[in-house]
Write an enzyme that holds these catalytic residues in place. Structure first.
Site, short mmCIF file in Angstrom:
data_model
loop_
_atom_site.label_atom_id
_atom_site.label_comp_id
_atom_site.label_asym_id
_atom_site.label_seq_id
_atom_site.Cartn_x
_atom_site.Cartn_y
_atom_site.Cartn_z
NE ARG A 100 -2.71 -1.55 3.32
CZ ARG A 100 -3.08 -2.75 3.78
NH1 ARG A 100 -3.92 -3.49 3.09
NH2 ARG A 100 -2.62 -3.20 4.91
CG PHE B 39 -10.85 -8.37 -5.07
CD1 PHE B 39 -11.88 -9.31 -4.99
CD2 PHE B 39 -10.15 -8.26 -6.26
CE1 PHE B 39 -12.19 -10.13 -6.08
CE2 PHE B 39 -10.46 -9.06 -7.35
CZ PHE B 39 -11.47 -10.01 -7.27
CG ASP C 295 -14.99 -5.98 -0.91
OD1 ASP C 295 -13.75 -6.08 -0.80
OD2 ASP C 295 -15.77 -6.83 -0.45
CB SER C 296 -18.90 -9.02 -3.21
OG SER C 296 -17.92 -9.79 -2.55
CG ASP D 253 -5.14 -7.55 -2.18
OD1 ASP D 253 -4.60 -8.67 -2.30
OD2 ASP D 253 -5.23 -6.95 -1.10
CB CYS E 273 -3.08 -13.98 -0.69
SG CYS E 273 -4.86 -14.16 -0.78
N1 SAH Z 1 -7.09 -5.13 -0.63
C1 SAH Z 1 -7.65 -5.30 0.68
C2 SAH Z 1 -7.79 -6.76 1.07
C3 SAH Z 1 -8.62 -7.58 0.13
S1 SAH Z 1 -9.29 -9.01 0.85
C4 SAH Z 1 -6.83 -4.53 1.70
O1 SAH Z 1 -5.82 -3.91 1.31
O2 SAH Z 1 -7.19 -4.53 2.88
C5 SAH Z 1 -10.37 -9.58 -0.37
C6 SAH Z 1 -11.69 -8.82 -0.47
O3 SAH Z 1 -12.36 -9.33 -1.60
C7 SAH Z 1 -12.67 -8.99 0.68
O4 SAH Z 1 -12.99 -7.74 1.20
C8 SAH Z 1 -13.91 -9.67 0.07
O5 SAH Z 1 -15.13 -9.14 0.59
C9 SAH Z 1 -13.76 -9.32 -1.38
N2 SAH Z 1 -14.34 -10.23 -2.35
C10 SAH Z 1 -14.25 -11.58 -2.40
N3 SAH Z 1 -14.79 -12.06 -3.54
C11 SAH Z 1 -15.24 -10.99 -4.23
C12 SAH Z 1 -15.88 -10.82 -5.50
N4 SAH Z 1 -16.14 -11.86 -6.27
N5 SAH Z 1 -16.16 -9.57 -5.91
C13 SAH Z 1 -15.89 -8.51 -5.13
N6 SAH Z 1 -15.27 -8.61 -3.94
C14 SAH Z 1 -14.95 -9.83 -3.49
#
Ligand code: SAH
Length: 394
Positions: A207, A226, A248-249, A298, A338
């Site tokens: 970040r 995400f 995000d979902s 991510d 990850c």
């Molecule tokens: N980039 C973030 C961490 C991401 S964790 C940070 O820096 O803190 C992954 C995220 O993806 C979660 O918040 C989860 O709610 C979301 N997620 C999972 N599957 C998804 C999808 N199909 N579409 C949108 N968001 C999704």
């Protein structure tokens, strides 16, 4: 004393100081869940002291390879202290920091994350469950000011035959929502309801890097996929981005992300939050002919096991291909995986395939991984799970 004898040849990984022994390697012997056993080779040679997990595929997790070591409260406390000292020696900010990173800190299955005055303990093995009170005591002794919260609710506990355990460790209590400062930015973290232990500390360095790129390249239009609670979105805003779209979902995560924007005094008019599936959103943006200066991908762990790698590879390729389409030439893609089962080399191949399909090329400006509070040791390569590619589209 409980003794576990291994099949011939199965001593090799312990001799290399790898801490795991799988169920199939055990010839005889056993113990109660979490008890310490003396692990011996087929010829009776001492190999290690280990915690016994009767229901896990990882049957033994080594505590020590020293035959004279006693596995007791003092040993556990010394491991906790060493983990904290390691981070102090690196000059890390202990206010938002992983304090114990499992195997890499000599405490297999133990995660400890600190968020402001709250320390979150996540046990993922029978051995850590067994020594939990001593780990908590050691944490309290090393950091007298903290409150300790348990988040032993990861799905993997089921495979270990362990029941979930969550909540404040008595006598602690109070608000589970705290504020941390990361790279100079304020973020709300709820240790009771947040993902994992509350937040993705492992992306701190990425970040920071992203904020630098946005600033130095003068990037204006950013898409953060995400986004969770908006870590990369804040980094983009701090870097001077004028329009940040965060997807995000999880509606709860997006609410927190919007609150985090306000917390830092950024103008909400610079942000847009989209509560939707990333894949569908990327397609939609493409159909509308949108273009971005920078995109962050991510995603959550697409491959939870080796069997899922192929399907995960397709999913990674899909979102990366769409992201390449949405980037203007000279735009930046910060893409991550990850999934432990998807190695760095494979991940690069997948992303290369995505660029090929999108009929573009890109330069690898940097590779990133988890920060130094998620140590990686020579003897436990499995500790490397997070990989990032910082790419500039040609
Ligand atoms: N980039 C973030 C961490 C991401 S964790 C940070 O820096 O803190 C992954 C995220 O993806 C979660 O918040 C989860 O709610 C979301 N997620 C999972 N599957 C998804 C999808 N199909 N579409 C949108 N968001 C999704």
């Amino acid at each position: 004393m409980n003794i576990v004898r291994l099949h011939p040849g199965k001593e090799r990984s312990l001799l290399r100081r790898h801490p795991w022994v799988f169920a199939g390697s055990v010839a005889r012997g056993g113990a109660d869940s979490g008890d310490t056993v003396r692990v011996e080779a087929d010829d009776g040679r001492f190999l290690a002291w280990a915690a016994y997990s009767p229901r896990s595929q990882i049957r033994l997790r080594a505590w020590s390879f020293d035959p004279d070591q006693r596995i007791d409260a003092a040993f556990i406390a010394a491991r906790v202290d060493a983990a904290i000292d390691r981070r102090r020696a690196l000059g890390l900010d202990l206010g938002a920091c992983r304090l114990v990173h499992g195997e890499s800190d000599g405490l297999p299955g133990c995660i400890v994350d600190r968020y402001a005055d709250v320390v979150v303990l996540q046990s993922g093995s029978a051995g850590i469950d067994r020594w939990k009170p001593h780990i908590v005591a050691a944490l309290r002794a090393a950091l007298p000011e903290v409150r300790v919260y348990e988040r032993s609710d990861a799905a993997l506990r089921e495979r270990e035959g362990l029941r979930p355990a969550t909540g404040w460790i008595p006598p602690d209590g109070g608000d589970t929502a705290v504020e941390i400062v990361e790279n100079g930015l304020r973020l709300g973290v709820d240790v009771a309801t947040g993902h994992k232990t509350g937040f993705y500390l492992d992306q701190r360095d990425a970040r920071a890097r992203f904020a630098d790129v946005v600033r130095s390249q003068g990037l204006r239009r950013v898409l953060n996929c995400f986004c969770y609670t908006g870590g990369f979105s804040l980094a983009a805003l701090a870097g001077g981005a004028t329009e940040v779209v965060s997807v995000d979902s999880s509606g709860t995560a997006l609410d927190l992300a919007a609150m985090n924007v306000a917390r830092n005094g950024f103008d909400p008019a610079r942000t847009r939050f989209v509560d939707a599936d990333v894949n569908a959103t990327l397609r939609d943006l493409r159909a509308r002919g949108e273009r971005f200066d920078a995109i962050v991908l991510d995603p959550p762990k697409f491959a939870a096991s080796a069997q899922q790698v192929e399907r995960a590879a397709r999913a990674y390729k899909d979102i990366n291909r769409l992201a390449f389409h949405l980037l203007r030439p000279g735009g930046w893609l910060f893409t991550f995986s990850c999934s432990g089962g998807v190695g760095g080399e494979l991940f690069q191949k997948i992303v290369a395939g995505a660029a090929l399909d999108a009929q573009c090329d890109a330069q690898i400006v940097a590779r990133t991984g988890a920060g130094a509070d998620h140590p990686l040791t020579l003897h436990f390569p499995e500790g490397e799970y997070l990989k990032g590619l910082l790419l500039r589209k040609d």
